[in-house]
Design a protein around this motif. Structure first.
Motif, PDB file in Angstrom:
ATOM      1  N   ILE A 207       0.765   2.701 -15.705  1.00 12.72           N
ATOM      2  CA  ILE A 207       0.522   1.304 -16.084  1.00 12.72           C
ATOM      3  C   ILE A 207       1.120   0.356 -15.044  1.00 12.72           C
ATOM      4  N   VAL A 208       2.329   0.636 -14.586  1.00 16.41           N
ATOM      5  CA  VAL A 208       2.948  -0.203 -13.556  1.00 16.41           C
ATOM      6  C   VAL A 208       2.122  -0.148 -12.274  1.00 16.41           C
ATOM      7  N   TRP A 209       1.648   1.033 -11.895  1.00 16.84           N
ATOM      8  CA  TRP A 209       0.815   1.174 -10.699  1.00 16.84           C
ATOM      9  C   TRP A 209      -0.458   0.341 -10.824  1.00 16.84           C
ATOM     10  N   TYR A 210      -1.107   0.389 -11.971  1.00 17.81           N
ATOM     11  CA  TYR A 210      -2.355  -0.351 -12.165  1.00 17.81           C
ATOM     12  C   TYR A 210      -2.120  -1.864 -12.142  1.00 17.81           C
ATOM     13  N   VAL A 211      -1.046  -2.315 -12.782  1.00 18.39           N
ATOM     14  CA  VAL A 211      -0.744  -3.752 -12.795  1.00 18.39           C
ATOM     15  C   VAL A 211      -0.457  -4.250 -11.377  1.00 18.39           C
ATOM     16  N   LEU A 212       0.327  -3.493 -10.617  1.00 24.89           N
ATOM     17  CA  LEU A 212       0.609  -3.887  -9.240  1.00 24.89           C
ATOM     18  C   LEU A 212      -0.639  -3.844  -8.371  1.00 24.89           C
ATOM     19  N   LEU A 213      -1.487  -2.863  -8.577  1.00 28.61           N
ATOM     20  CA  LEU A 213      -2.727  -2.780  -7.810  1.00 28.61           C
ATOM     21  C   LEU A 213      -3.604  -3.987  -8.082  1.00 28.61           C
ATOM     22  N   ARG A 214      -3.746  -4.357  -9.341  1.00 26.53           N
ATOM     23  CA  ARG A 214      -4.573  -5.535  -9.688  1.00 26.53           C
ATOM     24  C   ARG A 214      -3.973  -6.809  -9.110  1.00 26.53           C
ATOM     25  N   TRP A 215      -2.657  -6.939  -9.204  1.00 27.38           N
ATOM     26  CA  TRP A 215      -2.015  -8.155  -8.740  1.00 27.38           C
ATOM     27  C   TRP A 215      -2.094  -8.291  -7.222  1.00 27.38           C
ATOM     28  N   LEU A 216      -1.894  -7.188  -6.512  1.00 27.91           N
ATOM     29  CA  LEU A 216      -1.842  -7.275  -5.060  1.00 27.91           C
ATOM     30  C   LEU A 216      -3.211  -7.290  -4.396  1.00 27.91           C
ATOM     31  N   TYR A 217      -4.160  -6.508  -4.882  1.00 25.11           N
ATOM     32  CA  TYR A 217      -5.367  -6.285  -4.099  1.00 25.11           C
ATOM     33  C   TYR A 217      -6.664  -6.719  -4.756  1.00 25.11           C
ATOM     34  N   PHE A 218      -6.697  -6.995  -6.038  1.00 23.91           N
ATOM     35  CA  PHE A 218      -7.959  -7.391  -6.659  1.00 23.91           C
ATOM     36  C   PHE A 218      -8.125  -8.897  -6.746  1.00 23.91           C
ATOM     37  N   LYS A 219      -7.065  -9.651  -6.544  1.00 28.75           N
ATOM     38  CA  LYS A 219      -7.150 -11.099  -6.540  1.00 28.75           C
ATOM     39  C   LYS A 219      -6.910 -11.572  -5.113  1.00 28.75           C
TER      40      LYS A 219
ATOM     41  N   ALA B  14       0.825  -1.210   0.000  1.00 28.36           N
ATOM     42  CA  ALA B  14       0.000   0.000   0.000  1.00 28.36           C
ATOM     43  C   ALA B  14       0.859   1.259   0.000  1.00 28.36           C
ATOM     44  N   ILE B  15       1.930   1.232   0.766  1.00 31.30           N
ATOM     45  CA  ILE B  15       2.818   2.390   0.806  1.00 31.30           C
ATOM     46  C   ILE B  15       3.519   2.571  -0.536  1.00 31.30           C
ATOM     47  N   ALA B  16       3.991   1.477  -1.110  1.00 36.71           N
ATOM     48  CA  ALA B  16       4.673   1.557  -2.410  1.00 36.71           C
ATOM     49  C   ALA B  16       3.715   2.013  -3.505  1.00 36.71           C
ATOM     50  N   LEU B  17       2.478   1.522  -3.474  1.00 33.75           N
ATOM     51  CA  LEU B  17       1.506   1.955  -4.476  1.00 33.75           C
ATOM     52  C   LEU B  17       1.155   3.432  -4.315  1.00 33.75           C
ATOM     53  N   GLY B  18       1.073   3.894  -3.093  1.00 36.76           N
ATOM     54  CA  GLY B  18       0.825   5.321  -2.866  1.00 36.76           C
ATOM     55  C   GLY B  18       1.964   6.177  -3.388  1.00 36.76           C
ATOM     56  N   TYR B  19       3.186   5.736  -3.146  1.00 38.51           N
ATOM     57  CA  TYR B  19       4.345   6.473  -3.645  1.00 38.51           C
ATOM     58  C   TYR B  19       4.381   6.478  -5.171  1.00 38.51           C
ATOM     59  N   LEU B  20       4.093   5.339  -5.781  1.00 32.55           N
ATOM     60  CA  LEU B  20       4.092   5.248  -7.242  1.00 32.55           C
ATOM     61  C   LEU B  20       2.991   6.112  -7.851  1.00 32.55           C
ATOM     62  N   LEU B  21       1.832   6.151  -7.209  1.00 26.78           N
ATOM     63  CA  LEU B  21       0.752   7.016  -7.693  1.00 26.78           C
ATOM     64  C   LEU B  21       1.133   8.484  -7.562  1.00 26.78           C
ATOM     65  N   ALA B  22       1.791   8.842  -6.465  1.00 26.55           N
ATOM     66  CA  ALA B  22       2.235  10.234  -6.296  1.00 26.55           C
ATOM     67  C   ALA B  22       3.260  10.604  -7.363  1.00 26.55           C
ATOM     68  N   GLN B  23       4.167   9.700  -7.678  1.00 24.17           N
ATOM     69  CA  GLN B  23       5.147   9.970  -8.723  1.00 24.17           C
ATOM     70  C   GLN B  23       4.486  10.137 -10.088  1.00 24.17           C
ATOM     71  N   SER B  24       3.480   9.320 -10.360  1.00 24.47           N
ATOM     72  CA  SER B  24       2.812   9.454 -11.656  1.00 24.47           C
ATOM     73  C   SER B  24       2.035  10.759 -11.733  1.00 24.47           C
ATOM     74  N   LEU B  25       1.477  11.217 -10.615  1.00 22.74           N
ATOM     75  CA  LEU B  25       0.802  12.520 -10.618  1.00 22.74           C
ATOM     76  C   LEU B  25       1.793  13.660 -10.811  1.00 22.74           C
ATOM     77  N   LEU B  26       2.990  13.527 -10.246  1.00 26.68           N
ATOM     78  CA  LEU B  26       4.013  14.545 -10.475  1.00 26.68           C
ATOM     79  C   LEU B  26       4.451  14.577 -11.940  1.00 26.68           C
ATOM     80  N   HIS B  27       4.530  13.417 -12.563  1.00 27.57           N
ATOM     81  CA  HIS B  27       4.860  13.388 -13.994  1.00 27.57           C
ATOM     82  C   HIS B  27       3.726  13.991 -14.822  1.00 27.57           C
ATOM     83  N   PHE B  28       2.494  13.799 -14.382  1.00 28.38           N
ATOM     84  CA  PHE B  28       1.362  14.411 -15.079  1.00 28.38           C
ATOM     85  C   PHE B  28       1.453  15.933 -15.017  1.00 28.38           C
ATOM     86  N   VAL B  29       1.806  16.463 -13.868  1.00 28.82           N
ATOM     87  CA  VAL B  29       2.000  17.912 -13.745  1.00 28.82           C
ATOM     88  C   VAL B  29       3.179  18.357 -14.600  1.00 28.82           C
TER      89      VAL B  29
END
Length: 106
Positions: free
Chosen positions: A77-89, A16-31
């Motif tokens: 894409i990496v964030w979404y793949v990790l999210l699906r792998w870790l928490y949706f299954k 969860a912490i790693a996914l939060g960090y990865l999402l924050a990084q992707s939002l910074l790249h979006f900006v």
């Protein structure tokens, strides 16, 4: 082996912490998609006297945003793949909780 790794990551909240960090990084790249062209345009305007006029790019270029766009898409894409792998299954050995039947016959 991957199931043991998945269990450790999910149960220790590292995922969860790693996914939060990865999402924050992707939002910074979006900006960065919007801020990099502006920053480059300003820096080209300030150093116009130093750079020879023949090679200087005049105007606003969206090509400066392409690296940030690629970084944003790949990290998302990496964030979404990790999210699906870790928490949706569900983890192996765990069954989905049965739904409680709240309807009463009568």
């Amino acid at each position: 082996m991957l199931n043991r790794l998945k269990r450790v990551i999910v149960e220790s909240y590292v995922g969860a912490i790693a996914l939060g960090y990865l999402l924050a990084q992707s939002l910074l790249h979006f900006v960065g998609i919007f801020s990099w062209p502006v920053a480059r345009w300003i820096s080209r305007g300030e150093y116009r006297e130093i750079v020879p006029h023949a090679s200087a790019v005049v105007g606003f270029s969206f090509r400066d945003a392409l690296p940030e766009l690629v970084n944003f898409l790949v990290s998302l894409i990496v964030w979404y793949v990790l999210l699906r792998w870790l928490y949706f299954k569900p983890l192996e050995g765990e069954k989905a909780e049965p739904r409680l039947n709240t309807e009463q016959s009568g």
